[in-house]
Write an enzyme that holds these catalytic residues in place. Structure first.
Site, PDB file in Angstrom:
ATOM      1  N   ASP A 184       0.862  -1.176   0.000  1.00 23.71           N
ATOM      2  CA  ASP A 184       0.000   0.000   0.000  1.00 23.71           C
ATOM      3  C   ASP A 184       0.901   1.229   0.000  1.00 23.71           C
ATOM      4  OD1 ASP A 184      -1.754   2.169   0.590  1.00 23.71           O
ATOM      5  OD2 ASP A 184      -3.201   0.740   1.410  1.00 23.71           O
ATOM      6  N   ASP A 268     -14.452 -13.449  -6.794  1.00 25.15           N
ATOM      7  CA  ASP A 268     -15.830 -13.054  -6.508  1.00 25.15           C
ATOM      8  C   ASP A 268     -16.255 -11.898  -7.413  1.00 25.15           C
ATOM      9  OD1 ASP A 268     -18.264 -13.234  -4.860  1.00 25.15           O
ATOM     10  OD2 ASP A 268     -17.671 -11.267  -4.073  1.00 25.15           O
ATOM     11  N   GLU A 273     -20.221  -8.677 -15.567  1.00 28.35           N
ATOM     12  CA  GLU A 273     -21.165  -9.254 -14.612  1.00 28.35           C
ATOM     13  C   GLU A 273     -22.591  -8.997 -15.078  1.00 28.35           C
ATOM     14  OE1 GLU A 273     -20.296  -7.920 -10.645  1.00 28.35           O
ATOM     15  OE2 GLU A 273     -18.283  -8.780 -10.647  1.00 28.35           O
ATOM     16  N   HIS A 292     -20.111 -12.649  -6.925  1.00 30.17           N
ATOM     17  CA  HIS A 292     -20.054 -11.301  -6.366  1.00 30.17           C
ATOM     18  C   HIS A 292     -20.971 -11.161  -5.146  1.00 30.17           C
ATOM     19  CE1 HIS A 292     -19.106  -6.853  -7.475  1.00 30.17           C
ATOM     20  NE2 HIS A 292     -19.102  -7.041  -6.158  1.00 30.17           N
TER      21      HIS A 292
END
Length: 338
Positions: A184, A268, A273, A292
């Protein structure tokens, strides 16, 4: 008539929170819709005309909606990223758009870790094998052989993104006795103390046994993992993505999965989609898939209701809610009219 601010709620909302809000607001709750339509198309002209505040999750607050809501002063999007709200149109009217950040962080971390476990321990594959009637007296120990995998204790988990979800996945990983490395670029090296090392991307990818994706999707992170980055993964590594599909370059990812260059992957989220029925992912034997569902929890409704209520009370008290998505646009609009 009432002097209370009028709040129109079209999001799924906790009834107990509605009851508490009703002490200070006139709250109208509409049955949530999953259609993702503009509120202007939903036959709510009377409710919109009276609304001081709109609280929405899937319903779209666009220019047509604003035209029907002349008294509107605040929009609360029950999302971390208010993709259902026209931020510029709201700013042009001087209407702040509050959000509910972190509303699904806990349950997304749960699902991410569940997907990690299911992938590493072949849970879905072994269940399909069992349901297909493959376990027989001829070889009672066959599943012990074909579904053998690794344990988590002592393994290294690489977490891409140390925000709300990533930090919670870290806690779960530590509970399993894992070593954790976090990529990060916005965090200092000691952000997690002794719990995790904050390291460069290449180091996290090349030294982790499992990598899980939790960076936010923005121009700087789209395609963050391309062919070069995926090549850094160990052949024995697993890749988990319950964040955003576009963080990983699709072409490079499919090449890695087809060639079995890593041990397996769990997803996921997808580039399209719903996942098309002819998607190649469905035919791959080294991938675990869920549709998802990371945020599919009643707890998310409770959490976004709580955060939204906090924003409403802060606004009613004359303050600014803590998460305003169109602050930049509001400032620009104010400078233009000054």
């Amino acid at each position: 008539m009432t002097d209370k601010p009028r709040v129109l709620v079209t999001a799924a909302f906790d009834p107990d929170v509605v009851a508490r809000l009703s002490e200070r607001f006139h709250v109208t709750v509409i049955e949530p819709s999953l259609d993702g339509l503009s509120l202007a198309e939903m036959g709510l002209e009377r409710e919109l005309a009276a609304a001081d505040v709109i609280v929405a999750e899937l319903d779209v607050v666009d220019e047509a909606t604003l035209a029907l809501a002349p008294d509107l002063q605040l929009v609360v999007s029950c999302r971390a990223k208010p993709v259902n709200v026209d931020l510029d149109a709201c700013a042009a009217r001087g209407i702040p758009v509050a959000t509910t950040p972190g509303r699904n962080a806990e349950v997304t971390a749960d699902l991410s870790f569940a997907l990690l476990l299911a992938t590493v321990r072949h849970v879905s594959a072994s269940e399909r094998w069992l349901r297909a009637g493959n376990w027989s007296d001829d070889d009672v120990f066959e599943p012990y052989s074909i579904f053998r995998s690794i344990g988590l204790g002592g393994r290294t988990l690489g977490i891409l993104g140390g925000g709300a979800v990533g930090a919670r996945v870290l806690k779960r990983a530590r509970g399993f006795g894992m070593t954790v490395k976090v990529y990060d670029p916005f965090l200092p090296a000691d952000a997690f103390g002794d719990e995790a090392v904050v390291a460069p991307l290449d180091e996290v990818l090349s030294t982790s046994d499992i990598v899980t994706v939790h960076v936010p999707l923005m121009p700087e992170t789209e395609g963050l993992l391309g062919a070069r980055e995926l090549a850094l993964l160990k052949p024995s590594a697993f890749l988990i993505n319950a964040g955003r599909a576009a963080i990983i370059d699709e072409t490079a990812l499919m090449d890695v999965l087809r060639d079995h260059r890593i041990a397996g992957a769990g997803f996921d989220v997808y580039y399209q989609e719903p996942l098309p029925h002819d998607s190649e992912l469905l035919a791959l034997d080294n991938v675990t898939l869920t549709p998802h569902i990371a945020g599919a929890s009643d707890d998310v409704i409770g959490e976004h209701s709580r955060i939204a209520a906090e924003a409403l009370v802060t606004w009613a008290d004359g303050g600014q809610p803590r998460a305003i998505a169109n602050a930049r646009q509001l400032a620009a609009a104010a400078s233009t009219t000054a």
